[in-house]
Design a protein around this motif. Structure first.
Motif, PDB file in Angstrom:
ATOM      1  N   SER A   1       0.817  -1.222   0.000  1.00 34.14           N
ATOM      2  CA  SER A   1       0.000   0.000   0.000  1.00 34.14           C
ATOM      3  C   SER A   1       0.846   1.266   0.000  1.00 34.14           C
ATOM      4  O   SER A   1       0.385   2.334  -0.404  1.00 34.14           O
ATOM      5  CB  SER A   1      -0.932   0.010   1.215  1.00 34.14           C
ATOM      6  N   LEU A   2       2.116   1.132   0.433  1.00 35.80           N
ATOM      7  CA  LEU A   2       2.993   2.302   0.538  1.00 35.80           C
ATOM      8  C   LEU A   2       3.927   2.459  -0.659  1.00 35.80           C
ATOM      9  O   LEU A   2       4.541   3.518  -0.827  1.00 35.80           O
ATOM     10  CB  LEU A   2       3.854   2.195   1.804  1.00 35.80           C
ATOM     11  N   SER A   3       4.034   1.423  -1.488  1.00 31.69           N
ATOM     12  CA  SER A   3       5.110   1.364  -2.479  1.00 31.69           C
ATOM     13  C   SER A   3       4.606   1.419  -3.915  1.00 31.69           C
ATOM     14  O   SER A   3       3.465   1.061  -4.208  1.00 31.69           O
ATOM     15  CB  SER A   3       5.915   0.072  -2.284  1.00 31.69           C
ATOM     16  N   GLN A   4       5.502   1.839  -4.806  1.00 31.39           N
ATOM     17  CA  GLN A   4       5.229   1.759  -6.241  1.00 31.39           C
ATOM     18  C   GLN A   4       5.437   0.338  -6.756  1.00 31.39           C
ATOM     19  O   GLN A   4       4.790  -0.085  -7.716  1.00 31.39           O
ATOM     20  CB  GLN A   4       6.143   2.716  -6.999  1.00 31.39           C
ATOM     21  N   LEU A   5       6.353  -0.392  -6.120  1.00 29.54           N
ATOM     22  CA  LEU A   5       6.580  -1.781  -6.480  1.00 29.54           C
ATOM     23  C   LEU A   5       5.453  -2.655  -5.933  1.00 29.54           C
ATOM     24  O   LEU A   5       4.847  -2.346  -4.912  1.00 29.54           O
ATOM     25  CB  LEU A   5       7.910  -2.256  -5.893  1.00 29.54           C
ATOM     26  N   LYS A   6       5.191  -3.770  -6.610  1.00 32.81           N
ATOM     27  CA  LYS A   6       4.249  -4.756  -6.106  1.00 32.81           C
ATOM     28  C   LYS A   6       4.931  -5.535  -4.994  1.00 32.81           C
ATOM     29  O   LYS A   6       6.030  -6.064  -5.176  1.00 32.81           O
ATOM     30  CB  LYS A   6       3.831  -5.711  -7.239  1.00 32.81           C
ATOM     31  N   VAL A   7       4.283  -5.626  -3.819  1.00 33.83           N
ATOM     32  CA  VAL A   7       4.831  -6.370  -2.681  1.00 33.83           C
ATOM     33  C   VAL A   7       3.838  -7.461  -2.299  1.00 33.83           C
ATOM     34  O   VAL A   7       2.649  -7.195  -2.117  1.00 33.83           O
ATOM     35  CB  VAL A   7       5.095  -5.454  -1.469  1.00 33.83           C
ATOM     36  N   LYS A   8       4.320  -8.694  -2.169  1.00 35.73           N
ATOM     37  CA  LYS A   8       3.441  -9.816  -1.870  1.00 35.73           C
ATOM     38  C   LYS A   8       4.203 -10.916  -1.137  1.00 35.73           C
ATOM     39  O   LYS A   8       5.442 -10.926  -1.134  1.00 35.73           O
ATOM     40  CB  LYS A   8       2.842 -10.387  -3.162  1.00 35.73           C
ATOM     41  N   GLU A   9       3.467 -11.836  -0.520  1.00 32.92           N
ATOM     42  CA  GLU A   9       4.098 -13.036   0.008  1.00 32.92           C
ATOM     43  C   GLU A   9       4.492 -13.948  -1.150  1.00 32.92           C
ATOM     44  O   GLU A   9       3.763 -14.065  -2.143  1.00 32.92           O
ATOM     45  CB  GLU A   9       3.134 -13.799   0.917  1.00 32.92           C
ATOM     46  N   GLY A  10       5.624 -14.601  -1.029  1.00 31.77           N
ATOM     47  CA  GLY A  10       6.034 -15.566  -2.039  1.00 31.77           C
ATOM     48  C   GLY A  10       5.113 -16.769  -2.034  1.00 31.77           C
ATOM     49  O   GLY A  10       4.671 -17.218  -0.970  1.00 31.77           O
ATOM     50  N   GLU A  11       4.823 -17.302  -3.234  1.00 28.91           N
ATOM     51  CA  GLU A  11       3.936 -18.454  -3.365  1.00 28.91           C
ATOM     52  C   GLU A  11       4.677 -19.609  -4.044  1.00 28.91           C
ATOM     53  O   GLU A  11       5.535 -19.391  -4.911  1.00 28.91           O
ATOM     54  CB  GLU A  11       2.696 -18.089  -4.181  1.00 28.91           C
ATOM     55  N   GLN A  12       4.310 -20.799  -3.669  1.00 30.88           N
ATOM     56  CA  GLN A  12       4.962 -22.003  -4.190  1.00 30.88           C
ATOM     57  C   GLN A  12       4.889 -22.066  -5.716  1.00 30.88           C
ATOM     58  O   GLN A  12       3.807 -21.987  -6.304  1.00 30.88           O
ATOM     59  CB  GLN A  12       4.291 -23.249  -3.606  1.00 30.88           C
ATOM     60  N   GLY A  13       6.052 -22.156  -6.361  1.00 35.75           N
ATOM     61  CA  GLY A  13       6.125 -22.365  -7.796  1.00 35.75           C
ATOM     62  C   GLY A  13       5.965 -21.137  -8.666  1.00 35.75           C
ATOM     63  O   GLY A  13       6.064 -21.242  -9.890  1.00 35.75           O
TER      64      GLY A  13
ATOM     65  N   GLU B   1      14.333 -23.536 -13.064  1.00 34.19           N
ATOM     66  CA  GLU B   1      13.695 -24.652 -13.763  1.00 34.19           C
ATOM     67  C   GLU B   1      13.399 -24.250 -15.201  1.00 34.19           C
ATOM     68  O   GLU B   1      12.646 -23.309 -15.446  1.00 34.19           O
ATOM     69  CB  GLU B   1      12.411 -25.044 -13.039  1.00 34.19           C
ATOM     70  N   ASN B   2      14.014 -24.947 -16.166  1.00 34.93           N
ATOM     71  CA  ASN B   2      13.850 -24.609 -17.587  1.00 34.93           C
ATOM     72  C   ASN B   2      14.163 -23.137 -17.847  1.00 34.93           C
ATOM     73  O   ASN B   2      13.425 -22.432 -18.533  1.00 34.93           O
ATOM     74  CB  ASN B   2      12.427 -24.943 -18.055  1.00 34.93           C
ATOM     75  N   GLU B   3      15.272 -22.690 -17.251  1.00 34.10           N
ATOM     76  CA  GLU B   3      15.769 -21.315 -17.419  1.00 34.10           C
ATOM     77  C   GLU B   3      14.861 -20.266 -16.773  1.00 34.10           C
ATOM     78  O   GLU B   3      15.035 -19.072 -17.017  1.00 34.10           O
ATOM     79  CB  GLU B   3      15.981 -20.979 -18.908  1.00 34.10           C
ATOM     80  N   ILE B   4      13.908 -20.695 -15.970  1.00 32.52           N
ATOM     81  CA  ILE B   4      13.016 -19.748 -15.283  1.00 32.52           C
ATOM     82  C   ILE B   4      13.260 -19.854 -13.781  1.00 32.52           C
ATOM     83  O   ILE B   4      13.257 -20.956 -13.214  1.00 32.52           O
ATOM     84  CB  ILE B   4      11.533 -20.049 -15.594  1.00 32.52           C
ATOM     85  N   HIS B   5      13.477 -18.703 -13.134  1.00 29.67           N
ATOM     86  CA  HIS B   5      13.644 -18.678 -11.686  1.00 29.67           C
ATOM     87  C   HIS B   5      12.268 -18.757 -11.029  1.00 29.67           C
ATOM     88  O   HIS B   5      11.381 -17.951 -11.334  1.00 29.67           O
ATOM     89  CB  HIS B   5      14.362 -17.400 -11.249  1.00 29.67           C
ATOM     90  N   LYS B   6      12.114 -19.723 -10.105  1.00 31.76           N
ATOM     91  CA  LYS B   6      10.832 -19.909  -9.436  1.00 31.76           C
ATOM     92  C   LYS B   6      11.022 -19.987  -7.924  1.00 31.76           C
ATOM     93  O   LYS B   6      12.070 -20.426  -7.434  1.00 31.76           O
ATOM     94  CB  LYS B   6      10.136 -21.181  -9.925  1.00 31.76           C
ATOM     95  N   ILE B   7       9.990 -19.562  -7.202  1.00 31.84           N
ATOM     96  CA  ILE B   7      10.010 -19.630  -5.747  1.00 31.84           C
ATOM     97  C   ILE B   7       9.608 -21.029  -5.289  1.00 31.84           C
ATOM     98  O   ILE B   7       8.645 -21.609  -5.791  1.00 31.84           O
ATOM     99  CB  ILE B   7       9.063 -18.573  -5.137  1.00 31.84           C
ATOM    100  N   ARG B   8      10.357 -21.544  -4.359  1.00 29.38           N
ATOM    101  CA  ARG B   8      10.009 -22.801  -3.707  1.00 29.38           C
ATOM    102  C   ARG B   8       9.950 -22.563  -2.202  1.00 29.38           C
ATOM    103  O   ARG B   8      10.833 -21.921  -1.632  1.00 29.38           O
ATOM    104  CB  ARG B   8      11.030 -23.891  -4.028  1.00 29.38           C
TER     105      ARG B   8
END
Length: 350
Positions: free
Chosen positions: A204-216, A238-245
């Motif tokens: 709510s305070l930022s120009q950037l999107k801020v969120k909790e990380g989600e699986q995958g 994974e397949n040249e894509i960075h993903k959150i685990r």
């Protein structure tokens, strides 16, 4: 002796907290109060080092009392007691933004002995961290901010933070522009629910999107990901894509999420193009992860003693010789924009 004022509308909670504190030889309970108004009067008279403050109280709640205490007794460190609910977490994030030192979740168990253990394990270290920092060595002072780094392209920013984190992050993330060119991944030591509320507040305070990380989910530039409470957050390629685990492996440094887990993963998946930033906090979480980032050719920044609420995590990194730069809180947003080559004249949303 660390002098403590205990504030809670529940006589049972007041006695429980007082009995726990009285077991500690270096802590003195100077008095108790049953509401915010009484707390303010006693704090002004007694000048305690620490005030434990319940959020939900009659006559004057903890948030209203905190606002006045920060003006009338600014030297006192306020530790909030919060319920493990959405509303409790939201009020706690508000309290931390107002300058509360830290918080302790109220026990969710019906077992008396387990409740005592939960409070003792969380409250005592936080009270004992209230020790004036002796700022003697030059190594803890801010670095010149125009240092020439070994490389000129970086692809990810990892941030580790604990005690004092919410108010510190609120002075960094909202100052970064919408066109910030890399993903930002944050580990803030907090329980579940509280990390979600922190993400929503920062969003709510930022120009950037801020969120909790989600699986995958894919890691995207210009997005800030906060590790969910009770889950380690790492990045896998994974397949040249960075993903959150996310995983619930054993705590590290007594923490889950742990900064070391995040930093080690970005060191591995981003090679030498990662930047780690260690902010205020107790303990040494992040030191081993910072070492991995450095071994891969990345860069480590650390907050200085003067502007840290608790100079534990940054101190551990600095004393291990891992910090490329030591920065004051005021220096950090601008330095990040320099390192990641943010185009200041880029169009920004209003």
């Amino acid at each position: 002796m660390i002098r403590v004022l205990v504030v809670d509308d529940s006589a049972i909670m007041r006695k429980l907290i007082v009995d726990i504190l009285k077991e500690e030889k270096d802590i003195e309970v100077v008095d108790t109060a049953k509401n915010g108004r009484e707390a303010i009067e006693k704090a002004k008279a007694l000048k305690p080092d620490v005030i434990t403050l319940d959020i939900e109280m009659p006559e004057m709640d903890g948030l209203e009392a905190l606002k006045i205490l920060k003006k009338e007794v600014p030297s006192a460190k306020v530790i909030m007691f919060s319920s493990l609910t959405q509303e409790g977490a939201k009020a706690t994030i508000e309290a931390l933004a107002l300058g509360a030192y830290d918080f302790v979740p109220k026990p969710s168990t019906k077992s008396f002995l387990e409740s005592v253990k939960q409070i003792k394990d969380q409250l005592i270290p936080k009270i004992k961290s209230v020790v004036p920092i002796k700022r003697i060595s030059l190594i803890y002072r801010p670095s010149p901010v125009k240092k020439v780094l070994k490389r000129d392209n970086f692809n990810v920013l990892g941030i580790g933070v604990s005690t004092g984190g919410p108010q510190t992050l609120m002075q960094i993330i909202p100052k970064l522009p919408k066109n910030f060119p890399v993903p930002i991944l944050i580990v803030q030591h907090m329980p579940p629910i509280f990390t979600r509320q922190l993400a929503e507040r920062l969003d709510s305070l930022s120009q950037l999107k801020v969120k909790e990380g989600e699986q995958g989910e894919p890691v995207k530039s210009g997005v800030v990901y906060i590790a969910p409470g009770d889950f380690h957050m790492v990045v896998k390629k994974e397949n040249e894509i960075h993903k959150i685990r996310l995983h619930q492996g054993p705590p590290r440094n007594f923490c889950r999420p742990a900064v070391d887990e995040l930093f080690e993963s970005i060191a591995e998946t981003y090679d030498g193009s990662s930047v780690g930033l260690i902010l205020t906090g107790m303990g040494s979480d992040g030191k081993e992860g910072a070492k991995k980032i450095k071994e891969q050719g990345g860069v480590i920044l650390a907050q200085d003693a003067e502007t840290s609420v608790v100079f534990g995590m940054p101190k551990a990194v600095i004393e291990a010789g891992l910090a490329d730069e030591v920065l004051s809180l005021e220096q950090i947003p601008q330095r990040l924009k320099e390192i990641f080559k943010v185009q200041e004249n880029a169009k920004r949303d209003v």
